[in-house]
Scaffold this motif. Structure first.
Motif, PDB file in Angstrom:
ATOM      1  N   SER A  16      19.920 -45.676 -17.396  1.00 37.14           N
ATOM      2  CA  SER A  16      20.299 -45.354 -15.803  1.00 37.14           C
ATOM      3  C   SER A  16      20.992 -46.595 -15.060  1.00 37.14           C
ATOM      4  CB  SER A  16      19.140 -44.956 -15.121  1.00 37.14           C
ATOM      5  OG  SER A  16      18.569 -43.498 -15.631  1.00 37.14           O
ATOM      6  N   LEU A  17      20.396 -47.624 -15.751  1.00 41.41           N
ATOM      7  CA  LEU A  17      20.776 -49.005 -15.203  1.00 41.41           C
ATOM      8  C   LEU A  17      22.136 -49.512 -15.808  1.00 41.41           C
ATOM      9  CD1 LEU A  17      17.188 -50.501 -15.016  1.00 41.41           C
ATOM     10  CD2 LEU A  17      18.532 -49.639 -13.076  1.00 41.41           C
ATOM     11  N   GLY A  18      22.868 -48.807 -16.689  1.00 40.70           N
ATOM     12  CA  GLY A  18      24.142 -48.890 -17.112  1.00 40.70           C
ATOM     13  C   GLY A  18      24.109 -49.733 -18.579  1.00 40.70           C
ATOM     14  N   ALA A  19      23.099 -49.921 -19.256  1.00 40.75           N
ATOM     15  CA  ALA A  19      22.864 -50.395 -20.449  1.00 40.75           C
ATOM     16  C   ALA A  19      22.980 -49.453 -21.502  1.00 40.75           C
ATOM     17  CB  ALA A  19      21.502 -51.386 -20.761  1.00 40.75           C
ATOM     18  N   GLU A  20      23.712 -49.749 -22.764  1.00 44.85           N
ATOM     19  CA  GLU A  20      23.479 -48.817 -23.573  1.00 44.85           C
ATOM     20  C   GLU A  20      22.268 -49.185 -24.668  1.00 44.85           C
ATOM     21  OE1 GLU A  20      27.167 -48.734 -25.763  1.00 44.85           O
ATOM     22  OE2 GLU A  20      28.175 -48.129 -24.037  1.00 44.85           O
ATOM     23  N   VAL A  21      21.589 -48.040 -25.271  1.00 43.43           N
ATOM     24  CA  VAL A  21      20.556 -48.006 -26.142  1.00 43.43           C
ATOM     25  C   VAL A  21      20.717 -47.485 -27.468  1.00 43.43           C
ATOM     26  CG1 VAL A  21      18.011 -47.340 -26.145  1.00 43.43           C
ATOM     27  CG2 VAL A  21      18.922 -48.049 -23.973  1.00 43.43           C
ATOM     28  N   ILE A  22      20.056 -48.177 -28.520  1.00 40.90           N
ATOM     29  CA  ILE A  22      20.063 -47.596 -29.874  1.00 40.90           C
ATOM     30  C   ILE A  22      18.641 -47.090 -29.809  1.00 40.90           C
ATOM     31  CG2 ILE A  22      20.348 -48.011 -32.365  1.00 40.90           C
ATOM     32  CD1 ILE A  22      22.246 -50.363 -31.644  1.00 40.90           C
ATOM     33  N   LEU A  23      18.203 -45.902 -29.902  1.00 38.44           N
ATOM     34  CA  LEU A  23      16.940 -45.322 -29.979  1.00 38.44           C
ATOM     35  C   LEU A  23      16.400 -45.064 -31.497  1.00 38.44           C
ATOM     36  CD1 LEU A  23      14.248 -44.377 -28.643  1.00 38.44           C
ATOM     37  CD2 LEU A  23      15.575 -42.111 -28.220  1.00 38.44           C
ATOM     38  N   CYS A  24      15.487 -45.879 -31.959  1.00 44.23           N
ATOM     39  CA  CYS A  24      15.133 -45.657 -33.348  1.00 44.23           C
ATOM     40  C   CYS A  24      13.709 -44.791 -33.206  1.00 44.23           C
ATOM     41  CB  CYS A  24      14.788 -46.908 -34.059  1.00 44.23           C
ATOM     42  SG  CYS A  24      16.206 -48.074 -34.264  1.00 44.23           S
ATOM     43  N   ALA A  25      13.833 -43.814 -34.042  1.00 42.96           N
ATOM     44  CA  ALA A  25      12.613 -42.818 -34.052  1.00 42.96           C
ATOM     45  C   ALA A  25      12.250 -42.127 -35.213  1.00 42.96           C
ATOM     46  CB  ALA A  25      12.667 -41.897 -32.908  1.00 42.96           C
ATOM     47  N   ALA A  26      11.170 -41.541 -35.181  1.00 36.03           N
ATOM     48  CA  ALA A  26      10.861 -40.611 -36.547  1.00 36.03           C
ATOM     49  C   ALA A  26      10.677 -39.293 -35.995  1.00 36.03           C
ATOM     50  CB  ALA A  26       9.803 -41.250 -37.397  1.00 36.03           C
ATOM     51  N   VAL A  27      11.251 -38.170 -36.520  1.00 33.26           N
ATOM     52  CA  VAL A  27      10.929 -36.902 -35.809  1.00 33.26           C
ATOM     53  C   VAL A  27      10.513 -35.910 -37.178  1.00 33.26           C
ATOM     54  CG1 VAL A  27      12.376 -37.192 -33.844  1.00 33.26           C
ATOM     55  CG2 VAL A  27      13.341 -36.424 -36.019  1.00 33.26           C
ATOM     56  N   GLY A  28       9.806 -34.893 -36.924  1.00 34.79           N
ATOM     57  CA  GLY A  28       9.438 -33.876 -37.935  1.00 34.79           C
ATOM     58  C   GLY A  28       8.915 -32.523 -37.509  1.00 34.79           C
ATOM     59  N   GLY A  29       8.885 -31.704 -38.402  1.00 32.70           N
ATOM     60  CA  GLY A  29       8.370 -30.309 -38.060  1.00 32.70           C
ATOM     61  C   GLY A  29       9.054 -29.562 -37.014  1.00 32.70           C
ATOM     62  N   GLU A  30       8.632 -28.405 -36.396  1.00 31.24           N
ATOM     63  CA  GLU A  30       9.063 -27.540 -35.608  1.00 31.24           C
ATOM     64  C   GLU A  30       9.310 -28.259 -34.413  1.00 31.24           C
ATOM     65  OE1 GLU A  30       6.639 -24.319 -35.027  1.00 31.24           O
ATOM     66  OE2 GLU A  30       7.470 -23.327 -36.924  1.00 31.24           O
ATOM     67  N   VAL A  31       8.457 -29.276 -33.869  1.00 29.24           N
ATOM     68  CA  VAL A  31       8.636 -29.917 -32.670  1.00 29.24           C
ATOM     69  C   VAL A  31      10.047 -30.925 -32.666  1.00 29.24           C
ATOM     70  CG1 VAL A  31       7.688 -31.642 -30.855  1.00 29.24           C
ATOM     71  CG2 VAL A  31       6.222 -29.879 -31.990  1.00 29.24           C
ATOM     72  N   GLY A  32      10.108 -31.560 -33.988  1.00 31.99           N
ATOM     73  CA  GLY A  32      11.229 -32.518 -34.218  1.00 31.99           C
ATOM     74  C   GLY A  32      12.457 -31.875 -34.080  1.00 31.99           C
ATOM     75  N   ARG A  33      12.383 -30.570 -34.871  1.00 35.09           N
ATOM     76  CA  ARG A  33      13.600 -29.803 -34.648  1.00 35.09           C
ATOM     77  C   ARG A  33      14.209 -29.448 -33.053  1.00 35.09           C
ATOM     78  NH1 ARG A  33      11.669 -27.471 -39.534  1.00 35.09           N
ATOM     79  NH2 ARG A  33      10.771 -25.655 -38.276  1.00 35.09           N
ATOM     80  N   VAL A  34      13.259 -29.252 -32.320  1.00 31.43           N
ATOM     81  CA  VAL A  34      13.454 -29.065 -30.830  1.00 31.43           C
ATOM     82  C   VAL A  34      13.662 -30.338 -30.275  1.00 31.43           C
ATOM     83  CG1 VAL A  34      12.863 -28.271 -28.745  1.00 31.43           C
ATOM     84  CG2 VAL A  34      12.401 -26.899 -30.909  1.00 31.43           C
ATOM     85  N   LEU A  35      13.079 -31.473 -30.446  1.00 35.88           N
ATOM     86  CA  LEU A  35      13.036 -32.926 -29.939  1.00 35.88           C
ATOM     87  C   LEU A  35      14.393 -33.404 -30.295  1.00 35.88           C
ATOM     88  CD1 LEU A  35      11.798 -34.792 -28.372  1.00 35.88           C
ATOM     89  CD2 LEU A  35      10.787 -35.914 -30.694  1.00 35.88           C
ATOM     90  N   ARG A  36      14.951 -33.491 -31.344  1.00 38.35           N
ATOM     91  CA  ARG A  36      16.077 -34.241 -31.710  1.00 38.35           C
ATOM     92  C   ARG A  36      17.346 -34.203 -30.768  1.00 38.35           C
ATOM     93  NH1 ARG A  36      20.571 -35.907 -34.541  1.00 38.35           N
ATOM     94  NH2 ARG A  36      20.233 -37.695 -35.798  1.00 38.35           N
TER      95      ARG A  36
END
Length: 281
Positions: A16-36
């Motif tokens: 929101s402040l105009g900078a770009e972000v590289i977001l590193c995260a781990a996702v899994g399961g049914e929640v992960g499929r919706v989250l990604r």
């Protein structure tokens, strides 16, 4: 349904402040499929590793305007393979970016403190500015790595035994201790009382405009985001703290965590005052 967690809220405000972000995260399961797909928003380059178990989640009832927790699962501890993959990913992207935020897990058991310590040390040793928004054993673990910035709330300092109370005198002593233990700059949020900051051996009160609070949750993450966004573009630490304080103050007027408009933050930044208290030495 919304993507959540400390790193997500910080990412949202940074973009929101105009900078770009590289977001590193781990996702899994049914929640992960919706989250990604929900994490793939403007200004973010998403880097993920798969998890064998499901991502953490919570359910809140907010129909009366308050947050009432109905259920929550923080997520299972990372396996050795998952840790290796996420560590390598975060290390590589941190080195590429030159500045990195280390955000805390939903529960201390998810990722052990020593993993944070190794990552902070490896990034710092290779010239990366490391910002830690952590508490407890995770904060203690990374301090020896020589952090660029530590952001912590006064409640966390008291809970961790680093300050006996919320008096300015004791919180100031805690700032100096964190600095002596390895943090170049330290920022302590104090809810409505305004933050305290240690910058270049000087301790300041951070005065923000008085605004009516809608939801105080997430203000600290927005503060960290504001600091990171300014440092990422080469700004000075005093400007970073003022912007972070403005972003945190704006966030409490909104229902969404880590949200706000850049122009509103800029206007509020002009009204943030840094008042010197004393030298750190």
């Amino acid at each position: 349904m919304h993507p959540g967690g400390q790193g997500i809220w910080q990412t949202r405000m940074i973009t929101s402040l105009g900078a770009e972000v590289i977001l590193c995260a781990a996702v899994g399961g049914e929640v992960g499929r919706v989250l990604r797909p929900l994490l793939d928003f403007k200004g973010v380059t998403l880097r993920t590793v798969p998890r064998e178990s499901g991502s953490g989640w919570y359910v809140h009832d907010r129909r009366d305007g308050q947050r009432r927790s109905l259920a929550e699962i923080a997520g299972a501890p990372f396996t050795r393979h998952e840790l290796d993959e996420l560590y390598n990913l975060a290390l590589a992207e941190g080195l590429r970016a030159g500045i990195a935020i280390l955000s805390g897990p939903a529960h201390p058991s998810v990722i052990k403190p020593e993993v944070y310590q190794r990552l902070a040390a490896d990034l710092k040793a290779n010239g990366v500015k490391v910002i830690a928004d952590l508490c407890g054993d995770h904060l203690k673990a990374v301090l020896s790595s020589g952090l660029s910035v530590v952001k912590v709330s006064h409640e966390e300092l008291i809970a961790d035994g680093l300050s006996p109370d919320d008096s300015e005198k004791k919180l100031t002593e805690a700032l100096v201790k964190l600095h002596d233990d390895g943090a170049e700059s330290v920022l302590v949020s104090r809810a409505d009382a305004g933050a305290l900051a240690l910058i270049n051996e000087e301790i300041y009160r951070v005065g923000t405009p008085k605004l009516t609070s809608t939801d105080g949750r997430g203000a600290g993450d927005s503060m960290t985001a504001g600091v990171a966004a300014v440092l990422a573009r080469g700004g000075e630490m005093t400007e970073a703290v003022r912007t972070g304080a403005a972003a945190g103050a704006l966030n409490v007027t909104r229902h969404g965590l880590g949200t706000g408009h850049q122009d509103a933050v800029q206007v509020l930044t002009e009204r943030v005052k840094l008042t010197p208290i004393k030298k750190a030495r």
